[in-house]
Design a protein around this motif. Structure first.
Motif, PDB file in Angstrom:
ATOM      1  N   MET A   5      87.678  84.557  68.324  1.00 23.17           N
ATOM      2  CA  MET A   5      86.810  83.773  67.436  1.00 23.17           C
ATOM      3  C   MET A   5      86.522  84.579  66.166  1.00 23.17           C
ATOM      4  O   MET A   5      86.273  85.770  66.229  1.00 23.17           O
ATOM      5  CB  MET A   5      85.501  83.465  68.149  1.00 23.17           C
ATOM      6  N   SER A   6      86.579  83.906  65.020  1.00 26.97           N
ATOM      7  CA  SER A   6      86.444  84.618  63.750  1.00 26.97           C
ATOM      8  C   SER A   6      85.022  84.504  63.195  1.00 26.97           C
ATOM      9  O   SER A   6      84.241  83.669  63.620  1.00 26.97           O
ATOM     10  CB  SER A   6      87.432  84.051  62.741  1.00 26.97           C
ATOM     11  N   ASP A   7      84.714  85.398  62.231  1.00 27.02           N
ATOM     12  CA  ASP A   7      83.414  85.306  61.563  1.00 27.02           C
ATOM     13  C   ASP A   7      83.586  84.714  60.172  1.00 27.02           C
ATOM     14  O   ASP A   7      82.890  85.064  59.239  1.00 27.02           O
ATOM     15  CB  ASP A   7      82.735  86.676  61.505  1.00 27.02           C
ATOM     16  N   VAL A   8      84.569  83.818  60.060  1.00 30.09           N
ATOM     17  CA  VAL A   8      84.845  83.149  58.792  1.00 30.09           C
ATOM     18  C   VAL A   8      84.167  81.778  58.794  1.00 30.09           C
ATOM     19  O   VAL A   8      84.228  81.065  59.786  1.00 30.09           O
ATOM     20  CB  VAL A   8      86.375  82.996  58.591  1.00 30.09           C
ATOM     21  N   ALA A   9      83.532  81.457  57.679  1.00 30.37           N
ATOM     22  CA  ALA A   9      82.845  80.164  57.609  1.00 30.37           C
ATOM     23  C   ALA A   9      83.155  79.450  56.298  1.00 30.37           C
ATOM     24  O   ALA A   9      83.486  80.088  55.295  1.00 30.37           O
ATOM     25  CB  ALA A   9      81.334  80.357  57.738  1.00 30.37           C
ATOM     26  N   VAL A  10      83.051  78.138  56.334  1.00 31.41           N
ATOM     27  CA  VAL A  10      83.129  77.341  55.114  1.00 31.41           C
ATOM     28  C   VAL A  10      81.725  77.307  54.529  1.00 31.41           C
ATOM     29  O   VAL A  10      80.784  76.855  55.192  1.00 31.41           O
ATOM     30  CB  VAL A  10      83.609  75.903  55.411  1.00 31.41           C
ATOM     31  N   ILE A  11      81.572  77.809  53.308  1.00 29.65           N
ATOM     32  CA  ILE A  11      80.239  77.827  52.698  1.00 29.65           C
ATOM     33  C   ILE A  11      80.143  76.892  51.490  1.00 29.65           C
ATOM     34  O   ILE A  11      79.077  76.746  50.901  1.00 29.65           O
ATOM     35  CB  ILE A  11      79.811  79.261  52.302  1.00 29.65           C
ATOM     36  N   GLY A  12      81.258  76.254  51.153  1.00 25.00           N
ATOM     37  CA  GLY A  12      81.219  75.290  50.050  1.00 25.00           C
ATOM     38  C   GLY A  12      82.345  74.293  50.196  1.00 25.00           C
ATOM     39  O   GLY A  12      83.448  74.646  50.621  1.00 25.00           O
ATOM     40  N   ALA A  13      82.072  73.031  49.889  1.00 22.12           N
ATOM     41  CA  ALA A  13      83.092  71.986  50.001  1.00 22.12           C
ATOM     42  C   ALA A  13      83.003  71.071  48.794  1.00 22.12           C
ATOM     43  O   ALA A  13      81.906  70.665  48.395  1.00 22.12           O
ATOM     44  CB  ALA A  13      82.894  71.188  51.290  1.00 22.12           C
ATOM     45  N   GLY A  14      84.157  70.759  48.194  1.00 22.90           N
ATOM     46  CA  GLY A  14      84.170  69.886  47.023  1.00 22.90           C
ATOM     47  C   GLY A  14      85.350  68.944  47.077  1.00 22.90           C
ATOM     48  O   GLY A  14      86.388  69.259  47.673  1.00 22.90           O
ATOM     49  N   ILE A  15      85.191  67.786  46.454  1.00 23.29           N
ATOM     50  CA  ILE A  15      86.249  66.778  46.513  1.00 23.29           C
ATOM     51  C   ILE A  15      86.332  66.026  45.185  1.00 23.29           C
ATOM     52  O   ILE A  15      85.312  65.837  44.503  1.00 23.29           O
ATOM     53  CB  ILE A  15      85.970  65.805  47.696  1.00 23.29           C
ATOM     54  N   HIS A  16      87.550  65.663  44.799  1.00 21.63           N
ATOM     55  CA  HIS A  16      87.727  64.668  43.736  1.00 21.63           C
ATOM     56  C   HIS A  16      88.055  63.375  44.464  1.00 21.63           C
ATOM     57  O   HIS A  16      88.933  63.366  45.336  1.00 21.63           O
ATOM     58  CB  HIS A  16      88.883  65.056  42.809  1.00 21.63           C
ATOM     59  N   PRO A  17      87.374  62.266  44.152  1.00 20.29           N
ATOM     60  CA  PRO A  17      87.614  61.022  44.895  1.00 20.29           C
ATOM     61  C   PRO A  17      89.105  60.703  45.020  1.00 20.29           C
ATOM     62  O   PRO A  17      89.883  60.961  44.101  1.00 20.29           O
ATOM     63  CB  PRO A  17      86.894  59.968  44.060  1.00 20.29           C
ATOM     64  N   PHE A  18      89.477  60.141  46.176  1.00 21.70           N
ATOM     65  CA  PHE A  18      90.857  59.761  46.423  1.00 21.70           C
ATOM     66  C   PHE A  18      91.101  58.369  45.830  1.00 21.70           C
ATOM     67  O   PHE A  18      90.166  57.640  45.547  1.00 21.70           O
ATOM     68  CB  PHE A  18      91.145  59.783  47.930  1.00 21.70           C
TER      69      PHE A  18
END
Lengths: 131, 381
Positions: B1-14
């Protein structure tokens, strides 16, 4: 007799040209220079059986984009995988394009179908009425 | 198990965005992910990303800023996003980077993809005779699967109806109009047994994620969503894959089955622990088959699960809660990251109108494509 579109894939007879691994006996189609199963390069050309059973199928209802070349006005065509017993399952055009007349497991036989430039490609035709 | 996390998420509408390039969409997504993480581009010490047909990801530095950051371009077909994520995860887990940006984007013209056989190691005859179509493959795979496992066409229609219902609740989705099962079944036949509305369409869009490790995760303002594992596999001998002039009679597990099993093993989390999942739904049948290939249910169990509404938002195992590929379209480079973006929103409780009730804790994603590649992730709060 019309010529095959690609003579490395099929003979004029017609027979499909595959390859057979001399080490593990795996058969592939089309012919290739190494065995995808055991990685041996000791493979020989192998003409595939001409009869098998329909393993799965669909109907191509829309005209594909390039590089597909339609022979005349586009008509929907059948496509399937045919299981050649003890050999391999081959992806192929089907001569039948009526979904009601196709059934998984039905016996089929190798033939040809017209393709671009007055040439032919391989296809399988049902040997029984599926209905 | 890793100590990596997603701390930000962004999207351009599809969807369709005339006049906006894929790279411009990528920059919008990247800035949005950075803002979400409360970071600036100068904080990123590793970047990776790509598209299938909308350009080189690393050229975005001319707009984002010339900071000297190492930026790897990925071009790996349908697994582009998954591969980018795998790369970033490996760099972070190895301690070679602290905060990474992952970006995936694409922009495809309308209509089915028209790949060239020569680029896939097949003779030109394969395309000229009308065999080189992804739609045919999916139709033939589900046709066989339905016969073997008792899946009905009504179930295929229900998968699509659910996707469009979910898309209607997602402001970033392309298809936002709900469609009934009858409308889906009655739409134009594309490849038996699949009709037009059971297929996704090539489209446009972009997604970016900011990943961090160790102390940099807790320093970020956002609730972290841990990337417990990411696993990526290509096909084995015996797997039934797209663009195969022949397949062996001997069968073997699909790349999806192997990638999913590895992702669960590495995460120390099992399929039964999953609260929400996004799986590749190039068409309705793909969602059905992938549910079992990933281990989220047994083969054949999908018929009951889907008919009973278990895979809808509010069901026991919500699947493709953002509308999946069916409602979002398929910009190849962006789809795999869209799935992760959606799980991040859901686990944070930030999914708005399409939020799954009950505060889900564990999410799973699976992206699949030609010629037999699959990438899976396990995420948790």
């Amino acid at each position: 007799m019309p010529e095959p579109l690609d003579p490395t894939v099929m003979t004029a007879e017609p027979r499909l040209i595959g390859s057979r691994c001399s080490q593990c006996e795996t058969i592939t189609f089309p012919c290739q220079g190494s065995c995808p199963r055991c990685t041996s390069v000791d493979v020989r050309e192998w003409q595939l059986a001409t009869r098998g059973t329909l393993w799965t199928w669909t109907i191509q209802c829309f005209e594909p984009k390039s590089p597909y070349v339609s022979e005349g006005a586009f008509e929907p065509y059948g496509v399937g995988y045919v299981e050649l017993p003890g050999e391999v399952r081959v992806e192929t055009r089907l001569t039948e394009s009526d979904p009601a007349r196709l059934r998984i497991g039905m016996p089929v036989e190798l033939t040809t179908t017209p393709t671009a430039g007055g040439k032919v490609t391989y296809a399988f035709r049902p040997l029984e009425d599926a209905t | 198990m890793s100590d990596v996390a997603v701390i930000g998420a962004g999207i351009h509408p599809f969807g369709r965005h005339p006049g906006v390039s894929g790279l411009e969409m990528a920059v919008v997504a990247a800035r949005s992910a950075l803002a979400d993480a409360g970071l600036g581009w100068e904080d990123i010490d590793f970047a990776v990303g790509g598209s299938d047909s909308a350009g080189n990801a690393d050229t975005s530095v001319s707009v984002l800023g010339l900071t000297g950051v190492p930026f790897i371009n990925v071009k790996n077909g349908c697994a582009t996003g998954g591969t980018a994520l795998t790369t970033a995860h490996a760099m972070l887990a190895a301690g070679s980077a602290e905060v990474a940006l992952v970006v995936g984007f694409d922009k495809h013209p309308p209509g089915a993809f028209n790949p060239l056989p020569e680029e896939w190691g097949i003779g030109s005859w394969y395309g000229e005779t009308g065999l080189m179509l992804t739609t045919q493959f999916f139709a033939m795979k589900i046709q066989r699967y339905m016969a073997e496992h008792g899946i009905s066409t009504s179930t295929l229609a229900k998968v699509a109806a659910k996707a469009f219902a979910n898309g209607a609740r997602n402001p970033n989705a392309w298809r936002r109009k709900p469609l009934s099962e009858d409308e889906i079944l009655g739409s134009k036949m594309v490849n038996h047994p699949l009709t037009q509305y059971m297929f996704c369409s090539p489209g446009e869009g972009a997604v970016a994620l900011v990943l961090a490790r160790g102390a940099r995760v807790t320093a970020a303002g956002r609730t972290p969503v841990w990337l417990r594992s990411v696993a990526f596999r290509t096909r084995r001998f015996g797997s039934f894959e797209v663009f195969s002039p022949s397949i062996p009679i001997e069968s073997s597990p699909s790349p999806t089955a192997e990638a999913a099993a590895l992702a669960f093993e590495q995460a120390g989390i099992g399929p039964s622990d999953v609260d929400i999942a996004q799986v590749q739904d190039t068409e309705s049948g793909a969602e059905v088959m992938h549910l079992a290939e990933t281990g989220l249910c047994e083969h054949g169990e999908q018929e009951t699960l889907i008919q009973s509404g278990a895979t809808a938002i509010g069901g026991q195992l919500p699947i493709n809660t953002d509308g999946g590929c069916l409602a979002n379209g398929e910009p190849i480079g962006a789809s795999g990251l869209r799935q992760v973006h959606e799980v991040v929103l859901q686990l944070r409780g930030d999914a708005g109108d399409h939020q799954v009730p009950g505060a889900p804790r564990v999410g799973f994603t699976q992206v699949y494509g030609a010629p037999g590649v699959s990438a899976c992730t396990v995420l948790s709060r």
